[in-house]
Design a protein around this motif. Structure first.
Motif, PDB file in Angstrom:
ATOM      1  N   PRO A  29       0.813  -1.228   0.000  1.00  0.00           N
ATOM      2  CA  PRO A  29       0.000   0.000   0.000  1.00  0.00           C
ATOM      3  C   PRO A  29       0.845   1.276   0.000  1.00  0.00           C
ATOM      4  N   PHE A  30       1.938   1.278   0.738  1.00  0.00           N
ATOM      5  CA  PHE A  30       2.783   2.464   0.790  1.00  0.00           C
ATOM      6  C   PHE A  30       3.465   2.721  -0.545  1.00  0.00           C
ATOM      7  N   ILE A  31       3.986   1.672  -1.137  1.00  0.00           N
ATOM      8  CA  ILE A  31       4.666   1.827  -2.423  1.00  0.00           C
ATOM      9  C   ILE A  31       3.665   2.210  -3.517  1.00  0.00           C
ATOM     10  N   ALA A  32       2.479   1.612  -3.504  1.00  0.00           N
ATOM     11  CA  ALA A  32       1.460   1.953  -4.507  1.00  0.00           C
ATOM     12  C   ALA A  32       1.022   3.409  -4.371  1.00  0.00           C
ATOM     13  N   PHE A  33       0.886   3.888  -3.133  1.00  0.00           N
ATOM     14  CA  PHE A  33       0.487   5.279  -2.882  1.00  0.00           C
ATOM     15  C   PHE A  33       1.473   6.244  -3.528  1.00  0.00           C
ATOM     16  N   PHE A  34       2.770   6.062  -3.245  1.00  0.00           N
ATOM     17  CA  PHE A  34       3.773   6.966  -3.789  1.00  0.00           C
ATOM     18  C   PHE A  34       4.046   6.712  -5.268  1.00  0.00           C
TER      19      PHE A  34
ATOM     20  N   ASN B 139       1.817   5.829  -7.609  1.00  0.00           N
ATOM     21  CA  ASN B 139       0.787   6.553  -8.362  1.00  0.00           C
ATOM     22  C   ASN B 139       0.928   8.057  -8.194  1.00  0.00           C
ATOM     23  N   GLY B 140       1.112   8.497  -6.955  1.00  0.00           N
ATOM     24  CA  GLY B 140       1.200   9.932  -6.711  1.00  0.00           C
ATOM     25  C   GLY B 140       2.347  10.595  -7.452  1.00  0.00           C
TER      26      GLY B 140
ATOM     27  N   PRO C   2      -2.176  17.164  -9.649  1.00  0.00           N
ATOM     28  CA  PRO C   2      -1.206  17.319  -8.561  1.00  0.00           C
ATOM     29  C   PRO C   2      -1.043  16.014  -7.772  1.00  0.00           C
ATOM     30  N   PHE C   3       0.023  15.935  -6.979  1.00  0.00           N
ATOM     31  CA  PHE C   3       0.336  14.723  -6.222  1.00  0.00           C
ATOM     32  C   PHE C   3      -0.836  14.258  -5.376  1.00  0.00           C
ATOM     33  N   ILE C   4      -1.464  15.156  -4.648  1.00  0.00           N
ATOM     34  CA  ILE C   4      -2.510  14.739  -3.709  1.00  0.00           C
ATOM     35  C   ILE C   4      -3.697  14.119  -4.432  1.00  0.00           C
TER      36      ILE C   4
ATOM     37  N   VAL D 291      -4.715  10.261  -3.839  1.00  0.00           N
ATOM     38  CA  VAL D 291      -6.086   9.957  -3.393  1.00  0.00           C
ATOM     39  C   VAL D 291      -6.777   9.061  -4.410  1.00  0.00           C
ATOM     40  N   HIS D 292      -6.540   9.307  -5.685  1.00  0.00           N
ATOM     41  CA  HIS D 292      -7.101   8.458  -6.725  1.00  0.00           C
ATOM     42  C   HIS D 292      -6.652   7.015  -6.532  1.00  0.00           C
ATOM     43  N   ALA D 293      -5.370   6.819  -6.200  1.00  0.00           N
ATOM     44  CA  ALA D 293      -4.844   5.468  -5.984  1.00  0.00           C
ATOM     45  C   ALA D 293      -5.514   4.807  -4.779  1.00  0.00           C
TER      46      ALA D 293
END
Length: 154
Positions: free
Chosen positions: A71-76, A78-79, A108-110, A114-116
């Motif tokens: 989850p952490f790697i997927a968050f960053f 995608n962002g 933007p990153f956020i 959030v989309h991810a």
């Protein structure tokens, strides 16, 4: 009359790039599915690699206390990739797709992160993905909530 959020007085969304050319949405769903498969493979490889490297660096102690890294790697992943200059993850780039805000500006990153999160939460309720079949712009519910649209590169 429209406001900043992309809604007009009748409650329908608008696109400053409107009308979108037909080629911008052509086979977007199929390409997104292939891009998701490629991205899931890349994130899985990065997660396993990070897990192994951190475990080896700590002589195996980290393997006992590391939370799931996916989850952490997927968050960053995608962002950072979607908010970058290519406006796409490597899977999306391979499938000739890009993500933009509804107003046509870069994401933007956020919003991308959030989309991810919303995308991965959507997997708990798979029928939510069927909304894309009824949306004129082929957006899923998580796209609508994050305020983004996925288009073919033009």
């Amino acid at each position: 009359m429209s406001n900043v959020n992309g809604w007009n007085a009748t409650g329908q969304t608008f696109y400053p790039l409107a009308p979108l050319p037909a080629s911008a949405l052509q086979s977007v769903r199929r390409r997104r599915m292939a891009a998701i498969c490629l991205d899931l493979i890349l994130v899985s490889i990065m997660s396993v690699g990070t897990f192994i490297v951190l475990g080896l660096l700590t002589l195996g102690i980290a393997w006992l206390i590391l939370p799931p890294l996916f989850p952490f790697i997927a968050f960053f992943y995608n962002g950072l990739t979607i908010s970058g200059w290519r406006m796409a993850t490597p899977g999306m780039k391979a499938m000739d797709l890009e993500m933009r805000l509804v107003d046509g500006s870069p994401t933007p990153f956020i919003n991308a992160a959030v989309h991810a999160v919303l995308f991965y939460l959507s997997w708990m309720f798979p029928p939510i993905f069927l909304i894309s079949l009824f949306a004129d712009d082929k957006r899923c519910l998580h796209d609508m909530l994050a305020g983004v649209i996925v288009l073919r590169r033009v």
